[in-house]
Design a protein around this motif. Structure first.
Motif, mmCIF file in Angstrom:
data_model
loop_
_atom_site.group_PDB
_atom_site.id
_atom_site.type_symbol
_atom_site.label_atom_id
_atom_site.label_comp_id
_atom_site.label_asym_id
_atom_site.label_seq_id
_atom_site.Cartn_x
_atom_site.Cartn_y
_atom_site.Cartn_z
ATOM 1 N N GLU A 164 71.147 -79.036 21.062
ATOM 2 C CA GLU A 164 71.889 -77.867 21.617
ATOM 3 C C GLU A 164 70.997 -76.727 22.111
ATOM 4 N N ARG A 165 69.844 -76.535 21.455
ATOM 5 C CA ARG A 165 68.935 -75.449 21.686
ATOM 6 C C ARG A 165 68.411 -75.596 23.269
ATOM 7 N N GLY A 166 67.879 -76.897 23.423
ATOM 8 C CA GLY A 166 67.307 -77.120 24.622
ATOM 9 C C GLY A 166 68.192 -77.046 25.524
ATOM 10 N N MET A 167 69.748 -77.553 25.402
ATOM 11 C CA MET A 167 70.711 -77.539 26.527
ATOM 12 C C MET A 167 70.855 -75.853 27.016
ATOM 13 N N ARG A 168 70.983 -75.160 25.784
ATOM 14 C CA ARG A 168 71.078 -73.617 26.251
ATOM 15 C C ARG A 168 70.077 -73.246 27.173
ATOM 16 N N ASP A 169 68.787 -73.654 26.971
ATOM 17 C CA ASP A 169 67.405 -73.236 27.550
ATOM 18 C C ASP A 169 67.430 -73.727 28.947
ATOM 19 N N GLN A 170 67.873 -75.008 29.207
ATOM 20 C CA GLN A 170 68.063 -75.338 30.487
ATOM 21 C C GLN A 170 69.245 -74.778 31.234
ATOM 22 N N ALA A 171 70.245 -74.332 30.706
ATOM 23 C CA ALA A 171 71.591 -73.927 31.403
ATOM 24 C C ALA A 171 70.972 -72.613 31.668
ATOM 25 N N ARG A 172 70.279 -71.884 31.085
ATOM 26 C CA ARG A 172 69.844 -70.294 31.211
ATOM 27 C C ARG A 172 68.824 -70.608 32.670
ATOM 28 N N SER A 173 68.042 -71.771 32.749
ATOM 29 C CA SER A 173 66.960 -72.076 33.706
ATOM 30 C C SER A 173 67.822 -72.102 35.047
ATOM 31 N N LEU A 174 69.236 -72.743 34.883
ATOM 32 C CA LEU A 174 69.913 -72.977 36.148
ATOM 33 C C LEU A 174 70.530 -71.525 36.375
ATOM 34 N N LEU A 175 70.922 -70.708 35.606
ATOM 35 C CA LEU A 175 71.247 -69.442 36.059
ATOM 36 C C LEU A 175 70.270 -68.372 36.675
ATOM 37 N N ASP A 176 68.970 -68.931 36.192
ATOM 38 C CA ASP A 176 67.834 -68.203 36.823
ATOM 39 C C ASP A 176 67.700 -68.827 38.372
ATOM 40 N N LEU A 177 68.028 -69.954 38.759
ATOM 41 C CA LEU A 177 68.113 -70.668 39.752
ATOM 42 C C LEU A 177 69.109 -70.412 40.988
ATOM 43 N N GLY A 178 70.118 -69.343 40.317
ATOM 44 C CA GLY A 178 71.125 -68.941 41.025
ATOM 45 C C GLY A 178 72.587 -69.064 40.736
ATOM 46 N N ALA A 179 72.701 -70.181 39.926
ATOM 47 C CA ALA A 179 74.187 -70.680 39.420
ATOM 48 C C ALA A 179 74.742 -69.556 38.511
ATOM 49 N N PRO A 180 76.178 -69.215 38.891
ATOM 50 C CA PRO A 180 76.749 -68.169 38.363
ATOM 51 C C PRO A 180 77.205 -68.562 36.824
ATOM 52 N N ALA A 181 77.252 -70.040 36.777
ATOM 53 C CA ALA A 181 77.862 -70.542 35.199
ATOM 54 C C ALA A 181 77.380 -71.905 35.362
ATOM 55 N N VAL A 182 77.374 -72.514 34.177
ATOM 56 C CA VAL A 182 76.766 -73.864 33.865
ATOM 57 C C VAL A 182 77.688 -74.278 32.695
ATOM 58 N N LEU A 183 78.170 -75.518 33.082
ATOM 59 C CA LEU A 183 78.847 -76.375 31.875
ATOM 60 C C LEU A 183 77.945 -77.606 31.777
#
Length: 274
Positions: A164-183
């Motif tokens: 889950e830590r890795g999942m959170r890190d990748q989700a935050r990377s997607l936020l950095d790429l412009g996504a407003p939210a990630v599921l």
């Protein structure tokens, strides 16, 4: 004998921009089943025709991007759209031609869910590096992106998350790429089926018991379309995700009763009705 209608009911009208699945378990067919099961009026814009079944994907025929744009224009010029789901793009050009309409909808507050379909349940791939790049370009246009572990890894150019830590890190990377939210969907990890919602305010954990079934064809398509169907009917994303995940868990629990195909069969979209 005639029936008297006592009142008019206008369901949310939602559209899926995605590829077809002639076996009915994923893609446009799964989206329309999900929309109907959850009280929404479903519409579709086809981006690709596929020859596939529960065993695998045998062939993919992308639809010309200008014809995809014509389909979307036909829908939006006539029907008020209350939600949009984006699945298989078919080609990078599709992202470019649908972007102006998506921007207009986003500005009107229409919920837009991007399911960045790159790999089928069977392991077959949809699209090349240009499609992955096109999906990145759409991140800032949508409301939420719903990658599984492999798709999140491809979009962020990082190894597949193993916890889950890795999942959170990748989700935050997607936020950095412009996504407003990630599921980000952790269904391929061990233990409970855990999805993480991550946005600028933090993260939230959505867990459900893992259902012991191999009939998971179309799971990702169905979850993303459930979000689109339910968001116009729910007060916020938290309630939307909770209800969508609960419905999908029950659809997986009932999947074995369908006995469809020799491979990974579909989830039972109409488990509440049949």
């Amino acid at each position: 004998m005639s029936l008297t209608v006592s009142h008019m009911v206008r369901p949310p009208a939602v559209v899926s921009i995605a590829g077809s699945d002639p076996s009915g378990g994923a893609g446009i067919q799964a989206d329309l089943k999900t929309f109907g099961a959850l009280g929404a009026y479903g519409m579709s814009v086809l981006t690709a025709l596929t020859a596939q079944n529960t065993i695998g994907v045998q062939k993919v025929l992308p639809i010309d991007s200008e014809f995809v744009a014509a389909q979307l224009d036909s829908v939006t010029s006539d029907v008020r759209v209350d939600g949009v789901k984006i699945g298989v793009l078919g080609s990078a050009g599709v992202a470019e031609v649908i972007r102006p309409t998506l921007l207009h909808m986003r500005d009107r507050g229409v919920p837009i869910v991007l399911d960045p379909v790159l790999v089928a349940t069977s392991g077959d791939r949809f699209g090349d590096a240009s499609v992955t790049s096109a999906l990145r370009d759409l991140l800032s246009v949508v409301s939420v992106v719903t990658p599984n572990l492999s798709e999140a890894a491809a979009l962020t150019a990082t190894p597949v998350a193993t916890d889950e830590r890795g999942m959170r890190d990748q989700a935050r990377s997607l936020l950095d790429l412009g996504a407003p939210a990630v599921l980000i969907k952790g269904g391929h990890l061990d233990g409970d089926a855990v999805d993480l919602w991550v946005d600028a305010h933090g993260f939230e954990r959505f867990a459900a018991p893992r259902i012991p079934t191999s009939n998971t064809h179309g799971t990702g398509c169905s979850l993303s379309s459930a979000l689109v169907a339910l968001r116009p009917q729910r007060p916020d994303w938290h309630t939307t995700v909770t209800d969508a995940k609960g419905w999908l868990t029950d659809a997986l629990r009932a999947a074995d009763s369908l006995e469809i195909g020799a491979g990974h069969g579909p989830v039972h979209h109409f488990h509440r009705w049949w």
